[in-house]
Design a protein around this motif. Structure first.
Motif, PDB file in Angstrom:
ATOM      1  N   GLU A   1       0.833  -1.207   0.000  1.00 30.57           N
ATOM      2  CA  GLU A   1       0.000   0.000   0.000  1.00 30.57           C
ATOM      3  C   GLU A   1       0.868   1.258   0.000  1.00 30.57           C
ATOM      4  OE1 GLU A   1      -3.048  -0.177  -0.516  1.00 30.57           O
ATOM      5  OE2 GLU A   1      -3.608  -2.229   0.059  1.00 30.57           O
ATOM      6  N   ASP A   2       0.209   2.404  -0.182  1.00 30.15           N
ATOM      7  CA  ASP A   2       0.933   3.675  -0.305  1.00 30.15           C
ATOM      8  C   ASP A   2       1.256   4.324   1.037  1.00 30.15           C
ATOM      9  OD1 ASP A   2       0.889   3.510  -3.084  1.00 30.15           O
ATOM     10  OD2 ASP A   2      -1.023   4.575  -3.234  1.00 30.15           O
ATOM     11  N   ASN A   3       0.542   3.945   2.094  1.00 31.84           N
ATOM     12  CA  ASN A   3       0.794   4.564   3.398  1.00 31.84           C
ATOM     13  C   ASN A   3       0.525   3.550   4.499  1.00 31.84           C
ATOM     14  OD1 ASN A   3      -2.122   4.776   4.151  1.00 31.84           O
ATOM     15  ND2 ASN A   3      -2.167   6.254   2.465  1.00 31.84           N
ATOM     16  N   TRP A   4       0.919   3.921   5.722  1.00 34.39           N
ATOM     17  CA  TRP A   4       0.825   2.988   6.838  1.00 34.39           C
ATOM     18  C   TRP A   4      -0.624   2.669   7.199  1.00 34.39           C
ATOM     19  CZ3 TRP A   4       5.281   1.074   6.766  1.00 34.39           C
ATOM     20  CH2 TRP A   4       6.436   1.828   6.735  1.00 34.39           C
ATOM     21  N   GLU A   5      -1.493   3.645   7.114  1.00 37.73           N
ATOM     22  CA  GLU A   5      -2.889   3.420   7.486  1.00 37.73           C
ATOM     23  C   GLU A   5      -3.562   2.418   6.546  1.00 37.73           C
ATOM     24  OE1 GLU A   5      -1.333   6.908   9.340  1.00 37.73           O
ATOM     25  OE2 GLU A   5      -1.455   6.426   7.208  1.00 37.73           O
ATOM     26  N   MET A   6      -3.302   2.565   5.235  1.00 40.24           N
ATOM     27  CA  MET A   6      -3.850   1.611   4.276  1.00 40.24           C
ATOM     28  C   MET A   6      -3.234   0.227   4.479  1.00 40.24           C
ATOM     29  SD  MET A   6      -3.995   4.016   0.861  1.00 40.24           S
ATOM     30  CE  MET A   6      -4.506   2.663  -0.218  1.00 40.24           C
ATOM     31  N   ALA A   7      -1.961   0.204   4.891  1.00 42.29           N
ATOM     32  CA  ALA A   7      -1.315  -1.078   5.183  1.00 42.29           C
ATOM     33  C   ALA A   7      -2.033  -1.793   6.322  1.00 42.29           C
ATOM     34  CB  ALA A   7       0.151  -0.856   5.533  1.00 42.29           C
ATOM     35  N   GLU A   8      -2.417  -1.042   7.346  1.00 43.87           N
ATOM     36  CA  GLU A   8      -3.126  -1.672   8.459  1.00 43.87           C
ATOM     37  C   GLU A   8      -4.501  -2.171   8.029  1.00 43.87           C
ATOM     38  OE1 GLU A   8      -4.549  -0.856  13.057  1.00 43.87           O
ATOM     39  OE2 GLU A   8      -3.076   0.489  12.141  1.00 43.87           O
ATOM     40  N   SER A   9      -5.165  -1.429   7.158  1.00 44.33           N
ATOM     41  CA  SER A   9      -6.441  -1.907   6.624  1.00 44.33           C
ATOM     42  C   SER A   9      -6.265  -3.233   5.896  1.00 44.33           C
ATOM     43  CB  SER A   9      -7.038  -0.867   5.659  1.00 44.33           C
ATOM     44  OG  SER A   9      -7.454   0.291   6.349  1.00 44.33           O
ATOM     45  N   THR A  10      -5.181  -3.354   5.150  1.00 44.26           N
ATOM     46  CA  THR A  10      -4.910  -4.597   4.433  1.00 44.26           C
ATOM     47  C   THR A  10      -4.675  -5.751   5.392  1.00 44.26           C
ATOM     48  OG1 THR A  10      -4.011  -3.405   2.531  1.00 44.26           O
ATOM     49  CG2 THR A  10      -3.357  -5.712   2.768  1.00 44.26           C
ATOM     50  N   LEU A  11      -4.041  -5.471   6.538  1.00 47.67           N
ATOM     51  CA  LEU A  11      -3.872  -6.493   7.568  1.00 47.67           C
ATOM     52  C   LEU A  11      -5.213  -7.110   7.951  1.00 47.67           C
ATOM     53  CD1 LEU A  11      -1.404  -4.818  10.114  1.00 47.67           C
ATOM     54  CD2 LEU A  11      -1.025  -7.005   8.999  1.00 47.67           C
ATOM     55  N   GLN A  12      -6.189  -6.261   8.234  1.00 45.41           N
ATOM     56  CA  GLN A  12      -7.503  -6.758   8.649  1.00 45.41           C
ATOM     57  C   GLN A  12      -8.193  -7.516   7.521  1.00 45.41           C
ATOM     58  OE1 GLN A  12     -10.325  -4.654  10.884  1.00 45.41           O
ATOM     59  NE2 GLN A  12      -8.856  -3.521  12.116  1.00 45.41           N
ATOM     60  N   LYS A  13      -8.107  -6.970   6.320  1.00 42.02           N
ATOM     61  CA  LYS A  13      -8.744  -7.617   5.178  1.00 42.02           C
ATOM     62  C   LYS A  13      -8.203  -9.030   4.977  1.00 42.02           C
ATOM     63  CE  LYS A  13      -9.177  -4.943   1.676  1.00 42.02           C
ATOM     64  NZ  LYS A  13      -8.858  -4.130   0.474  1.00 42.02           N
ATOM     65  N   GLU A  14      -6.887  -9.183   5.054  1.00 52.15           N
ATOM     66  CA  GLU A  14      -6.261 -10.490   4.849  1.00 52.15           C
ATOM     67  C   GLU A  14      -6.567 -11.447   5.999  1.00 52.15           C
ATOM     68  OE1 GLU A  14      -4.847 -11.552   2.223  1.00 52.15           O
ATOM     69  OE2 GLU A  14      -4.690  -9.669   1.096  1.00 52.15           O
ATOM     70  N   ALA A  15      -6.560 -10.940   7.224  1.00 48.39           N
ATOM     71  CA  ALA A  15      -6.834 -11.808   8.371  1.00 48.39           C
ATOM     72  C   ALA A  15      -8.240 -12.377   8.304  1.00 48.39           C
ATOM     73  CB  ALA A  15      -6.629 -11.042   9.677  1.00 48.39           C
ATOM     74  N   LEU A  16      -9.212 -11.546   7.979  1.00 50.06           N
ATOM     75  CA  LEU A  16     -10.586 -12.030   7.884  1.00 50.06           C
ATOM     76  C   LEU A  16     -10.735 -13.027   6.743  1.00 50.06           C
ATOM     77  CD1 LEU A  16     -13.469 -12.051   8.863  1.00 50.06           C
ATOM     78  CD2 LEU A  16     -13.915  -9.996   7.497  1.00 50.06           C
ATOM     79  N   ALA A  17     -10.098 -12.750   5.618  1.00 49.09           N
ATOM     80  CA  ALA A  17     -10.170 -13.682   4.482  1.00 49.09           C
ATOM     81  C   ALA A  17      -9.621 -15.055   4.870  1.00 49.09           C
ATOM     82  CB  ALA A  17      -9.392 -13.118   3.292  1.00 49.09           C
TER      83      ALA A  17
END
Length: 345
Positions: free
Chosen positions: A53-69
């Motif tokens: 991702e382009d920034n740290w906040e979006m990176a953290e969002s991706t963490l949640q998205k991947e964990a739930l998947a």
């Protein structure tokens, strides 16, 4: 209160009308966490903490998205079959959660319990399933070292020095699916914490701020359920670190409660203190969540642990309250988890 239709236990605890099980979980972490003592147990380790991702906040969002998947995939559950999400993070207005999970289109309860959010989300999800309001519910949370430093302390570029009492925010997300469908790990009860303020003002010593809340919660759980520390294989706090662990044990000993033989802390387990230079240990919402998923749940599932008290801990501060000179109150939430033999009906 008492009675066959009442599930209040003592002053702050609950059991449930229907059995509640954790049927799957997943853990996603960053590079530093993957290099720690639990590295071989996490489901996903990313070598780049921006997660593409382009920034740290979006990176953290991706963490949640991947964990739930991952959690959904393990249980072979489609998103449309999850009735509710209980989720939160450390960032302002829970932006890691809202941007990370919106594409799932699952009804969301956004939560903020600071680093205790794993306990809060599992508690509320358990109440929902246990009361019969939903068949399957997800509980998850996350934190990210860089996004937390940027919000609460200093951006990484500042390169500030950290005192030995400081903890290292875990880059990670843990997701849990709860259901009435029988599994090997049952949520047999919860104890909801109160805000405890002991006058701590040092934002670089979260262990000291949170330990009194953890002590209060653990003592109340033991009183409510009529138990002693030996009734748990482990009493697991979320992110007190080495400083907070010592304070916690001392506070409880003053009440003639000795948890020293059964206590473990996720913030101590997740990093190697000597090799990784993480101060007092790990912290952040993701610390307790990924350690529960990767380390403790497998032992509960196989039966090497029979019953644990999981106590994520949170420091209730913001940049506003801290800059205005307010204290740092703490809170803790307790979840009782037990091994269940699936063959025994």
């Amino acid at each position: 209160m008492s009675g066959k239709d009442t599930y209040y236990i003592g002053e702050q605890s609950l059991t449930f009308p229907k059995d509640v099980y954790i049927i799957s979980s997943a853990s996603v972490v960053g590079k530093k966490e993957g290099e720690g003592p639990l590295g071989g147990a996490f489901d996903m380790i990313c070598d780049n903490d921006r997660f593409g991702e382009d920034n740290w906040e979006m990176a953290e969002s991706t963490l949640q998205k991947e964990a739930l998947a991952l959690a959904l995939g393990k249980a072979d559950v489609e998103p449309e079959n999850v009735r509710y999400l209980f989720a939160g993070d450390l960032l302002g207005q829970n932006i890691a959660t809202s941007f990370g999970l919106m594409d799932y289109e699952i009804p969301l309860f956004g939560l903020y319990g600071a680093c205790s959010t794993a306990g809060e989300s599992i508690s509320l999800a358990s109440m929902c399933v246990g009361a019969g309001y939903a068949k399957t519910v997800a509980a998850l949370t996350s934190s990210h070292f860089a996004s937390a430093e940027k919000q609460f302390r200093y951006p990484l570029e500042y390169a500030n020095q950290r005192p030995v009492s400081a903890t290292w925010t875990v880059t990670g997300s843990g997701a849990f699916l709860l259901s009435g469908k029988r599994g090997n790990v049952r949520v047999s009860g919860i104890t909801t914490g109160k805000i405890v303020d002991m006058g701590v003002k040092d934002s670089m010593n979260m262990g000291a701020a949170m330990a009194p809340a953890a002590a209060d919660l653990i003592a109340q759980n033991l009183e409510d359920f009529g138990r002693s520390p030996k009734d748990y294989d482990k009493i697991v706090t979320g992110d007190l670190g080495y400083v907070g662990q010592e304070i916690l044990i001392n506070l409880l000993q003053k009440q003639k409660i000795d948890i020293s033989k059964v206590h473990e802390d996720c913030g101590i387990l997740i990093f190697d203190k000597e090799e990784q230079d993480t101060g007092s240990g790990g912290s952040g919402c993701g610390c307790a969540a990924v350690t529960l998923s990767a380390h403790y749940l497998p032992m509960l599932e196989e039966g090497s642990l029979k019953r644990i008290l999981f106590v994520p801990t949170g420091a209730l501060l913001s940049t506003v309250s801290f800059n205005e000179g307010q204290n740092v109150p703490g809170i803790a939430h307790g979840v009782v988890l037990e091994h269940v033999d699936k063959e025994v009906q």
